[in-house]
Design an enzyme around this catalytic site. Structure first.
Site, PDB file in Angstrom:
ATOM      1  N   ARG A 260      -1.095  -2.036   9.897  1.00  9.49           N
ATOM      2  CA  ARG A 260      -2.436  -1.461   9.894  1.00  9.49           C
ATOM      3  C   ARG A 260      -2.692  -0.737   8.573  1.00  9.49           C
ATOM      4  NH1 ARG A 260      -2.704   1.067  16.074  1.00  9.49           N
ATOM      5  NH2 ARG A 260      -1.958  -0.834  17.109  1.00  9.49           N
ATOM      6  N   ARG A 275       1.980   8.260  11.081  1.00 11.27           N
ATOM      7  CA  ARG A 275       0.902   7.319  10.762  1.00 11.27           C
ATOM      8  C   ARG A 275       1.314   6.510   9.538  1.00 11.27           C
ATOM      9  NH1 ARG A 275      -4.215   7.629  12.701  1.00 11.27           N
ATOM     10  NH2 ARG A 275      -3.928   9.818  13.268  1.00 11.27           N
ATOM     11  N   GLU A 347      -0.438  11.320  20.621  1.00 13.00           N
ATOM     12  CA  GLU A 347      -0.528  10.016  21.283  1.00 13.00           C
ATOM     13  C   GLU A 347       0.650   9.116  20.920  1.00 13.00           C
ATOM     14  OE1 GLU A 347      -1.355   5.843  21.098  1.00 13.00           O
ATOM     15  OE2 GLU A 347      -2.458   6.897  19.525  1.00 13.00           O
ATOM     16  N   SER A 350      -1.461   3.928  24.332  1.00 12.60           N
ATOM     17  CA  SER A 350      -2.787   3.791  24.927  1.00 12.60           C
ATOM     18  C   SER A 350      -2.744   2.617  25.889  1.00 12.60           C
ATOM     19  CB  SER A 350      -3.854   3.535  23.852  1.00 12.60           C
ATOM     20  OG  SER A 350      -4.158   4.716  23.148  1.00 12.60           O
ATOM     21  N   ARG A 389       7.159   6.296  16.818  1.00 14.64           N
ATOM     22  CA  ARG A 389       6.766   7.603  17.340  1.00 14.64           C
ATOM     23  C   ARG A 389       7.746   8.096  18.401  1.00 14.64           C
ATOM     24  NH1 ARG A 389       0.164   8.284  17.390  1.00 14.64           N
ATOM     25  NH2 ARG A 389      -0.118   7.740  15.189  1.00 14.64           N
TER      26      ARG A 389
END
Length: 427
Positions: A260, A275, A347, A350, A389
């Site tokens: 990403r 990130r 987070e 999801s 993460r």
């Protein structure tokens, strides 16, 4: 994508949900194009009927030896008009199709209305955040102390927002992947090893294109994109297919790297692994009948939670409000893990029900056992979970004052019996 007939018949409901999603989608333009498309189709149909009738009359006049030249000229004029209308239809249809691909999904009635993440209600929490008798370090400091994370060399190899894991750090990442896959496959998910490069059509099927092209990496000389998540190839496994109802539900899992650009995120979480542009993830995807999809969402979320429970990592589950949920989702639960260095939950997964939004884009349907027309399936996806993460959460939650970390008991067999990572001995 949305059903244009539903939008046409429920204009005010569509306007309301777009407003609740804080979307600037041009609904009026969509409706204008849809109305013009139907007008053109109606006029073309009428003209073609007139041409058919005129052609019959021309034939009859010729058989009677009458002069049909005037009528034939009228037929040519009608043909020219059809050509004009069909050219306009192509333009209108192209713009309409593009807008339909950019229209976000409709939130489920149980999704709370809100502006942003501050309006996300907490559904449940699990585990108690550990109380340290020393100031907990962030994962990047611990990683450097242990010699298992190298950000400086990653920058030299690529650019910022990459990491090199070494030694027991790389082993810990591999252990997490194996642990997650074993857990999910033992609970009925079929493991898949999909391509990491997919076509534009595949990206469009799950909603990454055309809206999110700036967040993606594309190969310069091919119609191929690096996947941002295994959701893309897994959900598209059945694109264009009509499935038997007895084959549903389908549960898939895969471990892949994810790529990403994180466009627009500069300045946020620039340090460490939270990130980054490339990261491993174990993904969960479900394809099911519409009647089952919200039960499947609950069980999908529970599957992702089971990873954190097994590792002893405190977390909470929140329901995303209308202003914070993703483009393709009808309802999303975020699972947020506790990070001691930040003193808050962040987070890590999801879990979303997209209902038939992706299925319409992919044209994935099933044939009901009782007969009737094929119906669109519902698709769901969730991180099960983000490996990087999870690794940094372990490093922070299981740290000791000397910089060493304890390995969670569930991972010890996958670490070859290693129970701790300690700072290297200085020589």
């Amino acid at each position: 994508m949305m059903d244009i007939k539903w939008v046409r018949d429920n204009v005010e409901a569509a306007r309301e949900y777009l407003r609740n999603r804080r979307s600037d989608f041009p609904l009026d333009r969509l409706l204008e194009l849809d109305e013009r498309r139907r007008q053109i189709l109606g006029e073309v149909e009428e003209i073609k009927a007139r041409r058919n009738e005129g052609s019959k009359r021309v034939g009859e006049m010729k058989r009677r030896g009458e002069d049909a030249s005037a009528l034939m000229e009228d037929m040519r004029s009608l043909g020219d008009r059809v050509s004009q209308l069909e050219a306009e239809l192509g333009s209108v249809q192209g713009e309409l199709d593009d807008l339909m691909l950019r229209m976000p999904n409709r939130p489920h009635s149980t999704v709370p209305v809100g502006e942003d993440e501050t309006s996300n209600p907490v559904v449940r929490t699990w585990g108690e955040p550990r109380r340290f008798d020393f100031e907990p370090r962030p994962h990047w400091e611990i990683g450097e102390i242990l010699g298992i994370m190298d950000f400086e060399r990653a920058v030299r190899l690529a650019e910022s927002r990459f990491v090199v894991l070494k030694g027991l750090g790389a082993r810990l990442e591999r252990a997490l992947v194996q642990y997650m896959l074993d857990l999910h496959t033992s609970n009925g998910f079929i493991e898949v090893s999909p391509p990491f490069l997919v076509s534009s059509a595949t990206m469009t099927g799950t909603g990454q294109l055309p809206k999110f092209s700036e967040d993606l990496y594309r190969c310069a000389n091919d119609d191929l994109w690096l996947i941002p998540t295994a959701e893309v190839p897994l959900t598209n496994l059945h694109s264009g297919e009509i499935l038997d109802e007895d084959s549903l539900p389908l549960h898939y899992t895969a471990h892949t790297p994810c790529f990403r650009r994180e466009a627009g995120s500069y300045g946020r979480d620039v340090k460490g692994m939270l990130r980054v542009h490339q990261f491993p993830k174990v993904e969960l995807v479900k394809i099911c009948r519409p009647e089952e999809s919200y039960d499947e969402l609950e069980s999908l979320t529970a599957s992702a939670e089971s990873v954190l429970k097994g590792l002893g990592l405190p977390y909470r589950v929140v329901c995303l409000c209308t202003g914070d949920m993703g483009f393709a989702s009808s309802k999303t639960y975020d699972i947020e893990v506790w990070l001691p260095s930040q003193g808050c939950y962040r987070e890590i997964s999801s879990c979303s029900n997209c209902e038939d939004f992706q299925a319409r884009r992919m044209n994935t349907r099933y044939r009901p056992k009782e007969g009737g027309r094929p119906r669109f399936v519902h698709t769901l996806n969730g991180s099960g979970i983000a490996v990087g993460r999870c690794l940094l959460a372990i490093v922070e939650n299981f740290q000791r004052e000397d910089g060493s970390i304890e390995i969670p008991e569930a991972l010890v067999p996958y670490m070859g019996g290693v129970r701790e990572i300690t700072p290297p001995v200085k020589r």
